[in-house]
Design an enzyme around this catalytic site. Structure first.
Site: not given
Length: 491
Positions: A271, A345
């Site tokens: 990020k 996920r």
């Protein structure tokens, strides 16, 4: 954590550092909420103050008034709670929570506070007690115990059994939300998968909740490839923690699944620096699930509940998973990794598959899953699922709890975006509908015939803005009250 009690003393006689009274809006301007029992002289004085200061009684408006005649408390605090009908709806009850929460939040230097219920119903008692207790939370410094904050809150209201139950429930909820907030606010060098499990072990001691955890060796042996893949780049090994509450003769069995990424750097798909600042909060779903299970057990609800927490730290290193890696999930499905920053996920998929093996009556997962949720709904959580009736049940529970959630679809025409030539499915779709394709991915791991809902709390789980209502800056504890309310609907 403030000690919350129900008092039958008259508001005027109740001692304490501050007396909090609701202020309601109406056609004649701001006025004191019913139920205060104050003398005419005291009411006249407070009405004059409200008029002189042009108070509107909007939710969150807080005004302290010193030296009020006829009142034992040193300070009277007028808490704006908006409009109040004879039968308040869910919006009005949330206004009471926020109004009293805002008032208590401003009293962090006081020790003993008295809050007056604006009426006599159990719903009003509950809203007042919840708002006051949630507003009393203070953030601890780097894991040290909080020193500031209200230590005792007396709720002045009816003395019947329903009121006592409402205050007891509010105290349990506030403690659960505070635990979630504490976990979210901990710095990631103090909270990582192993210490998360240690905290759960301490919390479950002497409770009705049993704890089981899987270490890295057990995760590999158990086929939890999604969790192993996310955590393999960190010096802190991943874990899966399972919390079980099993009352006698349960009326239903509910599985709760929480995303617990204790820090998310993005992995090899790292990020930008600014996007990492709040990534210690990427475990807010797991914290909410853990706290909800503990609260449900403490309330003694006749519903079996199991919490599955997927705990990992997503870091870049020479051992980190790569884009194009293919991993085998719990249950045998293979997944191609496309972007290592879509890691939540993967741990959720493993945990949902594990939860499905016990064939519960329903599964709910809670996760800070997508930036797309924040873009679309800001601080309103998104609710998706494979069963419209169950999704509505989750939304009704959220409404009753006062937590903002909105239904979202899982369009079948987006499913081809998860096709892969190298695995059973790719782990993310394209740019379009990112929140929805994440939900579609999770649905692939739900056991056949099990109602399931996915709650994306990326926006409301962490408040990096100014505190408001009963919400502090930092972790909010969002989701705990909805999960408890949902389980109560089966009781």
């Amino acid at each position: 954590m403030a000690n919350l009690t129900l008092s039958t003393r008259a508001a005027a006689e109740a001692g304490g550092d501050a007396l909090v009274i609701g202020l309601v809006s109406g056609g004649d301007g701001a006025s004191l909420a019913p139920g205060h029992g104050l003398s005419r002289k005291t009411v006249t004085h407070l009405k004059a103050v409200a008029a002189d200061l042009d108070l509107t009684a909007k939710v969150g408006e807080v005004t302290a008034v010193a030296a009020v005649p006829g009142v034992a408390a040193r300070v009277v605090v007028l808490a704006g709670i908006g409009e109040l009908s004879t039968r308040p709806d869910t919006e009005a009850l949330e206004g009471i929570r926020r109004g009293f929460g805002a008032a208590i939040r401003t009293l962090s230097k006081k020790k003993k506070v008295v809050a007056v219920v604006p009426g006599s119903s159990a719903a009003l008692v509950a809203a007042t007690a919840e708002g006051a207790a949630l507003g009393a939370y203070t953030v601890a410094k780097a894991g040290a115990p909080a020193t500031d904050g209200v230590s005792a809150i007396a709720i002045v209201g009816p003395a019947d059994a329903a009121a006592r139950r409402a205050v007891k429930r509010a105290a349990v909820l506030a403690q659960a939300v505070a635990y979630t907030r504490d976990l979210v606010n901990l710095p990631p060098n103090l909270l990582y998968p192993a210490t998360f499990v240690d905290s759960l072990a301490e919390r479950t001691k002497g409770s009705k909740v049993k704890l089981k955890s899987y270490d890295m060796k057990q995760l590999r042996a158990g086929g939890f490839g999604g969790t192993v893949g996310v955590g393999q780049g960190s010096a802190n090994d991943p874990r899966i923690a399972v919390l079980t509450y099993a009352p006698a003769r349960p009326k239903a069995s509910i599985a709760l699944v929480g995303k617990g990424i204790t820090f998310d750097s993005g992995g090899l798909c790292i990020k930008p620096a600014a996007s990492m600042v709040t990534m210690k909060s990427d475990m807010a779903g797991a914290a909410a699930v853990a706290s909800a299970v503990l609260a449900i057990a403490e309330l003694g609800l006749p519903v079996a509940v199991t919490g599955y927490l997927g705990l990992a730290e997503n870091m870049p290193s020479s051992t980190a998973q790569r884009p194009s890696d293919v991993v085998t999930m719990r249950g045998g499905k293979t997944v191609e990794i496309l972007n290592t920053d879509a890691e939540g996920r993967m741990v959720l998929g493993d945990c949902i598959a594990l939860a499905s093996e016990s064939a519960p009556d329903a599964i709910v997962d809670v996760a800070t899953l997508t930036g797309a949720q924040v873009v679309a709904l800001a601080d309103t959580a998104a609710v998706m699922g494979n069963d419209d009736g169950f999704r509505t049940r989750v939304l009704d529970a959220a409404s009753a709890a006062g937590e903002a959630m909105w239904p979202m679809p899982l369009p079948k025409d987006l499913r081809p975006g998860l096709d892969s030539i190298n695995a059973d499915l790719a782990h993310k779709g394209g740019v379009e509908g990112g929140m929805l394709t994440a939900g579609i991915f999770l649905g692939e791991f739900v056991g056949e015939g099990i109602p399931w809902s996915h709650i994306d709390i990326a926006g409301p789980s962490f408040n990096d803005k100014t505190p408001s209502g009963y919400l502090p800056k930092g972790g909010t504890g969002f989701g705990v009250r909805t999960l408890v309310s949902l389980v109560e609907s089966y009781a």
